[in-house]
Design a protein around this motif. Structure first.
Motif, PDB file in Angstrom:
ATOM      1  N   UNK A 560       0.802  -1.241   0.000  1.00 55.01           N
ATOM      2  CA  UNK A 560       0.000   0.000   0.000  1.00 55.01           C
ATOM      3  C   UNK A 560       0.825   1.276   0.000  1.00 55.01           C
ATOM      4  N   UNK A 561       2.055   1.218   0.515  1.00 58.80           N
ATOM      5  CA  UNK A 561       2.834   2.456   0.553  1.00 58.80           C
ATOM      6  C   UNK A 561       3.196   2.938  -0.837  1.00 58.80           C
ATOM      7  N   UNK A 562       3.086   2.044  -1.830  1.00 55.77           N
ATOM      8  CA  UNK A 562       3.361   2.434  -3.221  1.00 55.77           C
ATOM      9  C   UNK A 562       2.171   3.113  -3.885  1.00 55.77           C
ATOM     10  N   UNK A 563       1.015   3.057  -3.253  1.00 55.42           N
ATOM     11  CA  UNK A 563      -0.199   3.574  -3.877  1.00 55.42           C
ATOM     12  C   UNK A 563      -0.142   5.086  -4.057  1.00 55.42           C
ATOM     13  N   UNK A 564      -0.436   5.581  -5.256  1.00 59.26           N
ATOM     14  CA  UNK A 564      -0.456   7.028  -5.485  1.00 59.26           C
ATOM     15  C   UNK A 564      -1.682   7.703  -4.872  1.00 59.26           C
TER      16      UNK A 564
END
Length: 957
Positions: A560-564
């Motif tokens: 989730x930390x990659x989610x824009x």
């Protein structure tokens, strides 16, 4: 230094600088540079606190002010844009203004006085701080509401609302029933330890309150050791730079208090539906349909880059902090933040001055009824044996679902119940003399007293271990509390080691590793190589869990930390590997994976780690477990010891000074929180340590990670680091005579601002009675009384002094024919000189003598002898009817206090007196005391006999 006569006429001086007012404050420091402040009243003291903080922490104060305003990027560059955007969208500064406007008038005046002090000291403080030059920044101006903004920006993430975003992602990817699978102390929360021992558990029979707040460690530190004294109160404690008073950890001499984060949930996230109107405005969908929301645009200046625009939108729920551009997506969605100060206009600052004046636990209890944010668990005890254990703050009444996740804004079921708050728990502290855990109260962010208020709490290990250690003795002392502060038992290692014990089919190297770790005492000591080996095994297990098919939808490219969809600011709460690392204990025990899979996973990790250990044997834990503090200028602030000239050094020089290796780990009482699976470094740990002794406040102890000063190059910038690393504590000095007086400050009539009618003491030069003035020296003389030296206030004291100096017995003083106005003018002139000072000596509050000091090389007497470095001249006039024969040994008793004051300054090596040669009685007295007679000197007004008293003569050399 004689009774009845001394020296040249005090009126032989130059011009008087006009415009100063009586009042002001005194600054003392102990051997660690910790400020001890005294003032005539609470408002002057608040001003003094602001001024001293500006001198010691100018860069830190301005860093915090810019963080409040969302202007950090203007000098720190693009890396600060994410914070600036968030704090503007969350409307922190506007909320601070609202909360200031709702303060009680007397609190507003008190906060304003603090701000006045900050503004008076910032320029001088900034001149010492090389960071300002490094980024080309000039100090700005604080507003009366700025401290409230600093408090808000410091604590806005304390309740961990971004964790709700994480739970949303877990529910979406793993299913609703897995939403709280990772429930544990997450990366966005700050844990603390605190404990209270009643008199039944201490050697003195009086309570002890002790602990250590665990926060992200910053350089300079987030806590400021300080003492605040005036006639109304005298408090030592840990202040937050930028905030007046002492909020969290204090000791008034009568009552002491401490807090930990309650882990309560009191901030909500709402999923908003937004749309753009034809005129460019914004509408939001609420329970009653579409309505116009507040919207405006702000510009973020960015050093080295183009400015950025940010649209600030606020719905009826609160400011939109995520998404929110009605034209950026088809759905026009955003997420708003609802937090109590924004809703109520209350922050709790009215509690702060009340805490300073507290004398009992009942006073602390009443003061904290006004507290709002953050929500804390509180322990307090007083000298009468009273105790307090309660939760303080504001938790809104709303559905439980609000605590768990993002809820729909248009559904009225999720609205807060207006004007209502959840009743806050409290409990009694057992004071009996029985066995078990009687007489002990512990708070360590566990699911305890505050359980009804939150969702995620810290594991119970720290709380249980503290209680276990304390329960082993009933004779605790202040010094012995360090054994609790520094305990390194890692109880959370048990599930992993239990699986390791049962792991099947291990090869020889892995089996050796198993035997070694099963024999390990489970203490994360700095010199332990077994602790390092365990950390390697734990990290490998975390990565294998992250790669397991059961969690694949949360990790790797799907993390989730990659989610824009989310701002980069929230990535620490959304990263899967840290979440797995912190929740490892529960993930290895609950049914996420079958037992056989867990055994196989641990066995595979043991093989891998054992193989690597043969190539690279583990070193001591303290070599890899190092502090990594937050710094506003991480690329320019010295990574090592301060450079000799106080300038900013280069990265990588002498890393031990700022990145020491220490013991402990996340779930130890010594909670130095590494991130399993990510790094052995730690950024969060004990931001201070304290021990408040209710038997003798001078037996209290404290320490911070770095030092009292935030100025690179200062002797007290990082002088406490060795103490902090070893778990040792510095004494809390309460005897003013053991402190070093630095300067006497005068206030002026220039104020920052609002409510002048509520702060007359700052704007009106009213006389202050001698007994109410802050003293430069205070000493109890056995059989005589308490002697205090207070500065002469010429206008207020002219009548008193005129009566003394015009008596026949004071003929050697040379002012027998002076009028009252002439005496006032003379002492105004003396008061204008930085090298000459006049004091009233008070015996038990009653004026008893006039005592004057001067620097010989700035005085005509300096032309009559060879002035030596460290020489310090004095004059003394005993008050009528109080000397010669009124009380046996009267003058000698006063001289005892005067000499102690002079030699309390280590730069003073020799006292010089110059009595008139006709005053044989005074000369004989000087010889009895230990003065060595010098030559006679001729002055226009008299022939004097020089006499010298050295430190060596008193055995002080």
């Amino acid at each position: 230094m004689t009774a009845g006569v001394d020296g040249e006429r005090p009126g032989e001086r130059r011009n008087r600088a006009r415009g100063e007012e009586p009042g002001g404050h005194e600054v003392f420091r102990d051997d660690w540079g910790i400020p001890h402040l005294r003032a005539a009243d609470a408002l002057a003291l608040a001003r003094a606190q602001g001024h001293a903080t500006a001198l010691d922490r100018a860069w830190q104060l301005e860093t915090e002010r810019h963080r409040v305003l969302g202007t950090s990027a203007s000098h720190l560059g693009a890396d600060a844009v994410d914070w600036d955007r968030f704090v503007r969208r969350a409307r922190i500064a506007d909320t601070a203004r609202r909360c200031f406007d709702r303060l009680a008038p007397q609190t507003a005046a008190w906060v304003t006085a603090y701000v006045d002090g900050v503004n008076e000291g910032l320029a001088e403080g900034a001149a010492q701080a090389p960071e300002f030059v490094a980024v080309g920044l000039a100090p700005g101006r604080w507003e009366p509401w700025t401290p409230l903004g600093v408090w808000l920006s410091t604590h806005i993430l304390f309740a961990g609302f971004p964790t709700k975003l994480w739970r949303e992602e877990v529910a979406r990817r793993l299913g609703e029933d897995r939403m709280t699978l990772f429930a544990t102390d997450g990366p966005g929360t700050a844990g603390s330890n605190g404990w209270l021992l009643t008199g039944a558990r201490t050697a003195t029979g009086a309570p002890i309150v002790a602990g250590d707040p665990h926060r992200f460690i910053e350089d300079p530190g987030v806590y400021q050791q300080i003492r605040l004294a005036c006639p109304e109160f005298d408090v030592v404690g840990l202040a937050v730079p930028g905030i007046p008073g002492i909020a969290h950890f204090g000791h008034t001499g009568h009552v002491a208090w401490a807090i930990t984060n309650a882990m309560a949930d009191y901030q909500d996230l709402y999923r908003e539906r937004l749309r753009r109107t034809p005129d460019g405005g914004v509408e939001a969908l609420g329970p009653d349909g579409w309505y116009r929301a507040h919207a405006h645009t702000e510009t973020i200046e960015v050093a080295g880059a183009e400015p950025e625009q940010v649209e600030v939108i606020e719905t009826d729920r609160g400011p939109v902090i995520i998404g929110g551009d009605p034209e950026s997506t088809a759905s026009g969605e955003g997420i708003s933040l609802r937090y109590p100060p924004r809703v109520t206009g209350e922050l709790g600052f009215d509690a702060l001055p009340a805490l300073l004046g507290a004398r009992t636990v009942a006073d602390v209890d009443t003061a904290l009824d006004r507290w709002v944010e953050p929500v804390n668990v509180v322990l307090a005890a007083d000298t009468a044996g009273g105790t307090l254990h309660r939760v303080a703050g504001h938790v809104p009444v709303r559905p439980y679902a609000n605590r768990l996740r993002v809820v729909p804004a248009e559904d009225p079921a999720y609205a807060w119940r207006e004007g209502e708050a959840v009743p806050l728990p409290r409990t009694e502290v057992d004071r009996s003399d029985g066995g078990g855990s009687d007489g002990i109260a512990v708070m360590a962010n566990e699911r305890g007293l505050a359980a009804p208020l939150g969702v995620e709490f810290a594991p119970p290990h720290r709380a249980r271990r503290i209680r276990e250690v304390l329960d082993a003795d009933t004779d605790w002392t202040s010094d012995a509390q360090a054994a609790v502060h520094t305990d390194t038992l890692l109880a959370s290692s048990r599930p992993l080691l239990s699986l390791l014990a049962e792991a099947p089919g291990l090869g020889p190297a892995a089996d050796h590793l198993r035997g070694r770790l099963l024999r390990w005492d489970r203490h994360m000591d700095a010199d332990s190589t077994d602790a390092t080996l365990y950390a390697r095994l734990r990290g490998d297990v975390v990565h294998r869990l992250a790669a397991h098919p059961a969690l694949k939808s949360l990790t790797g490219e799907d993390d989730p930390w990659r989610s824009p969809a989310y701002p980069a600011l929230f990535r620490p709460w959304l990263a899967a590997v840290p979440r797995i690392g912190y929740a490892l204990e529960s993930l290895l025990t609950v049914g996420l994976l079958p037992y056989e899979d867990r055994l196989a996973l641990v066995a595979a990790s043991a093989e891998a780690v054992a193989g690597a250990a043969e190539e690279t044997p583990p070193g001591p834990w303290g070599e890899v477990h190092r502090l990594s503090p937050w710094q506003a200028l991480p690329d320019r602030t010295p990574a090592g010891s301060d450079s000799a000239d106080g300038s900013l050094g280069s990265v990588g020089s002498g890393a031990e000074a700022i990145r020491p290796g220490v013991a402990g780990d996340h779930d130890c009482v010594l909670s130095t929180s590494s991130v399993p699976g990510v790094t052995d470094l730690f950024a969060r740990g004990p931001a201070a340590r304290y021990v408040w002794d209710l038997a003798r406040r001078e037996d209290s102890r404290w320490a911070v990670p770095f030092g009292a000063s935030g100025v690179p190059g200062s002797a007290h910038h990082r002088d406490q680091t060795p103490l902090w690393v070893r778990g040792e504590l510095a004494p809390v000095v309460t005897d003013w005579n053991l402190l070093h007086r630095t300067t006497h400050h005068r206030t002026t009539s220039h104020r920052t601002t609002r409510h002048p009618e509520e702060n007359p003491a700052v704007t009106v030069a009213e006389p202050v009675a001698p007994a109410l003035r802050p003293a430069v020296h205070e000493q109890k003389v056995e059989g005589f009384g308490t002697v205090r030296l207070v500065p002469v206030e010429p206008a207020a004291d002219a009548e008193l002094l005129h009566g003394w100096v015009t008596e026949e017995r004071a003929r050697f003083w040379g002012m027998a024919d002076h009028t009252r106005e002439q005496v006032r003018e003379i002492y105004e002139f003396v008061d204008s000189l930085p090298t000459h000072h006049a004091y009233l000596a008070l015996r038990d509050g009653v004026p008893a003598a006039l005592f004057q000091t001067y620097e010989p090389d700035a005085d005509p007497v300096g032309e009559c002898y060879d002035v030596q470095p460290g020489d310090f001249g004095v004059h003394l006039l005993i008050a009528p009817a109080e000397g010669e024969g009124a009380v046996k040994g009267y003058t000698e008793a006063l001289l005892t206090a005067f000499i102690a004051y002079i030699f309390s300054d280590p730069s003073h090596l020799r006292v010089i007196v110059e009595p008139d040669t006709r005053n044989e009685k005074a000369i004989a007295r000087m010889v009895r005391i230990g003065f060595e007679l010098g030559p006679e000197i001729r002055k226009p007004e008299k022939t004097a006999r020089l006499a010298f008293l050295t430190r060596a003569a008193l055995g002080l050399a």
